[in-house]
Scaffold this motif. Sequence first.
Motif, PDB file in Angstrom:
ATOM      1  N   GLY A  29       0.828  -1.209   0.000  1.00  0.00           N
ATOM      2  CA  GLY A  29       0.000   0.000   0.000  1.00  0.00           C
ATOM      3  C   GLY A  29       0.857   1.251   0.000  1.00  0.00           C
ATOM      4  N   ASP A  30       1.971   1.219   0.742  1.00  0.00           N
ATOM      5  CA  ASP A  30       2.865   2.387   0.754  1.00  0.00           C
ATOM      6  C   ASP A  30       3.390   2.659  -0.653  1.00  0.00           C
ATOM      7  OD1 ASP A  30       2.506   2.661   3.470  1.00  0.00           O
ATOM      8  OD2 ASP A  30       4.293   1.487   3.981  1.00  0.00           O
ATOM      9  N   HIS A  77       1.523  -5.577  -9.618  1.00  0.00           N
ATOM     10  CA  HIS A  77       1.244  -5.498  -8.179  1.00  0.00           C
ATOM     11  C   HIS A  77       2.350  -4.679  -7.513  1.00  0.00           C
ATOM     12  CE1 HIS A  77       0.346  -6.557  -4.066  1.00  0.00           C
ATOM     13  NE2 HIS A  77      -0.850  -6.894  -4.516  1.00  0.00           N
ATOM     14  N   PRO A  78       1.987  -3.789  -6.578  1.00  0.00           N
ATOM     15  CA  PRO A  78       3.021  -2.951  -5.949  1.00  0.00           C
ATOM     16  C   PRO A  78       3.837  -3.660  -4.876  1.00  0.00           C
ATOM     17  CG  PRO A  78       0.860  -2.396  -5.084  1.00  0.00           C
ATOM     18  CD  PRO A  78       0.630  -3.420  -6.150  1.00  0.00           C
ATOM     19  N   SER A  79       3.741  -4.975  -4.820  1.00  0.00           N
ATOM     20  CA  SER A  79       4.509  -5.748  -3.839  1.00  0.00           C
ATOM     21  C   SER A  79       6.005  -5.477  -4.003  1.00  0.00           C
ATOM     22  CB  SER A  79       4.235  -7.236  -4.056  1.00  0.00           C
ATOM     23  OG  SER A  79       5.246  -7.994  -3.457  1.00  0.00           O
ATOM     24  N   TRP A  80       6.717  -5.533  -2.885  1.00  0.00           N
ATOM     25  CA  TRP A  80       8.175  -5.368  -2.959  1.00  0.00           C
ATOM     26  C   TRP A  80       8.806  -6.519  -3.717  1.00  0.00           C
ATOM     27  CZ3 TRP A  80      10.060  -0.752  -2.202  1.00  0.00           C
ATOM     28  CH2 TRP A  80       9.250   0.155  -1.512  1.00  0.00           C
ATOM     29  N   ARG A  81       8.100  -7.625  -3.841  1.00  0.00           N
ATOM     30  CA  ARG A  81       8.615  -8.734  -4.662  1.00  0.00           C
ATOM     31  C   ARG A  81       8.737  -8.323  -6.123  1.00  0.00           C
ATOM     32  NH1 ARG A  81       6.045 -12.255  -0.958  1.00  0.00           N
ATOM     33  NH2 ARG A  81       4.004 -11.954  -1.886  1.00  0.00           N
ATOM     34  N   LEU A 115       1.980   1.686  -3.472  1.00  0.00           N
ATOM     35  CA  LEU A 115       0.875   2.108  -4.336  1.00  0.00           C
ATOM     36  C   LEU A 115       0.563   3.593  -4.119  1.00  0.00           C
ATOM     37  CD1 LEU A 115      -1.336   1.478  -6.388  1.00  0.00           C
ATOM     38  CD2 LEU A 115      -2.777   0.693  -4.482  1.00  0.00           C
ATOM     39  N   ARG A 116       0.546   4.019  -2.868  1.00  0.00           N
ATOM     40  CA  ARG A 116       0.289   5.444  -2.589  1.00  0.00           C
ATOM     41  C   ARG A 116       1.378   6.327  -3.198  1.00  0.00           C
ATOM     42  NH1 ARG A 116      -2.249   2.883   1.702  1.00  0.00           N
ATOM     43  NH2 ARG A 116      -0.326   2.444   2.825  1.00  0.00           N
ATOM     44  N   ASP A 117       2.604   5.814  -3.205  1.00  0.00           N
ATOM     45  CA  ASP A 117       3.689   6.567  -3.845  1.00  0.00           C
ATOM     46  C   ASP A 117       3.438   6.647  -5.358  1.00  0.00           C
ATOM     47  OD1 ASP A 117       6.348   7.774  -4.035  1.00  0.00           O
ATOM     48  OD2 ASP A 117       6.875   5.918  -5.041  1.00  0.00           O
ATOM     49  N   TRP A 118       3.034   5.538  -5.961  1.00  0.00           N
ATOM     50  CA  TRP A 118       2.729   5.567  -7.399  1.00  0.00           C
ATOM     51  C   TRP A 118       1.624   6.585  -7.704  1.00  0.00           C
ATOM     52  CZ3 TRP A 118       2.238  -0.373  -8.828  1.00  0.00           C
ATOM     53  CH2 TRP A 118       3.516  -0.955  -8.795  1.00  0.00           C
ATOM     54  N   LEU A 119       0.631   6.631  -6.822  1.00  0.00           N
ATOM     55  CA  LEU A 119      -0.518   7.526  -7.057  1.00  0.00           C
ATOM     56  C   LEU A 119      -0.226   8.956  -6.625  1.00  0.00           C
ATOM     57  CD1 LEU A 119      -3.367   5.242  -5.622  1.00  0.00           C
ATOM     58  CD2 LEU A 119      -2.599   5.415  -7.992  1.00  0.00           C
TER      59      LEU A 119
END
Length: 209
Positions: free
Chosen positions: A70-71, A177-181, A73-77
């Motif tokens: 989520g962190d 997916h915004p996963s760190w993976r 994703l919020r950065d992307w947005l």
Amino acid sequence: MVTDGLDALREEIAGCRICRDTPLRGDAYRLPHEPRPVAVISTTARVLIAGQAPGLRVHESGVPFNDPSGDRLRDWLDVDRETFYDRDRFAIVPMGFCFPGYDAKGSDLPPRRECAPQWRERVLAAMPQIELVLAIGQYAQAWHLGGQRRENTTETVRAWQSILFANRPPAVLPLPHPSWRNSGWIKRNPWFERELLPTLRQRINMLVN
Ligand code: SF4
């Protein structure tokens, strides 16, 4: 409390036990814990975040994207938590509403197969005001893009311009997916940050402010 006509639907979803009580593929595929559906349904948000399924941390908190994904994703947005969790700005409806559990290797299982056929059409029909769908990962892309989906997630995201500018409401933008993976994927595909993210941020700024 302010109601918006969707409380009955929200309550119905909150009480759903299909994957626990009557799993589609039989007892071996029973949800291994009590269901806890996590979704934000809104009659005012213009952006729908169509994700995959909650992870354990989201399952425990009941707050979607309340984790490192989520962190990112919020950065992307380019939005803060307050904006992100404002139901008037973002609807958040994953392909599976409940944490599906882990596979033998300790990775999250895919979204439950029962969920989208049971709920998705009704939820989307209840939100006709949505103008932009962020289709995150293969499962959301399969549902929201149909024949426009390419052979894999990378190629689907790479085709983002022709998908986003296709003439149909709501617009759909495919995302990984915004996963760190997926950090390696982001490094290997520098066009994502260079070309897609500026357009994403511009659209989001237009639709949520
Ligand atoms: S994943 Fe969806 S269908 Fe399964 S129990 Fe949760 S809300 Fe119901």
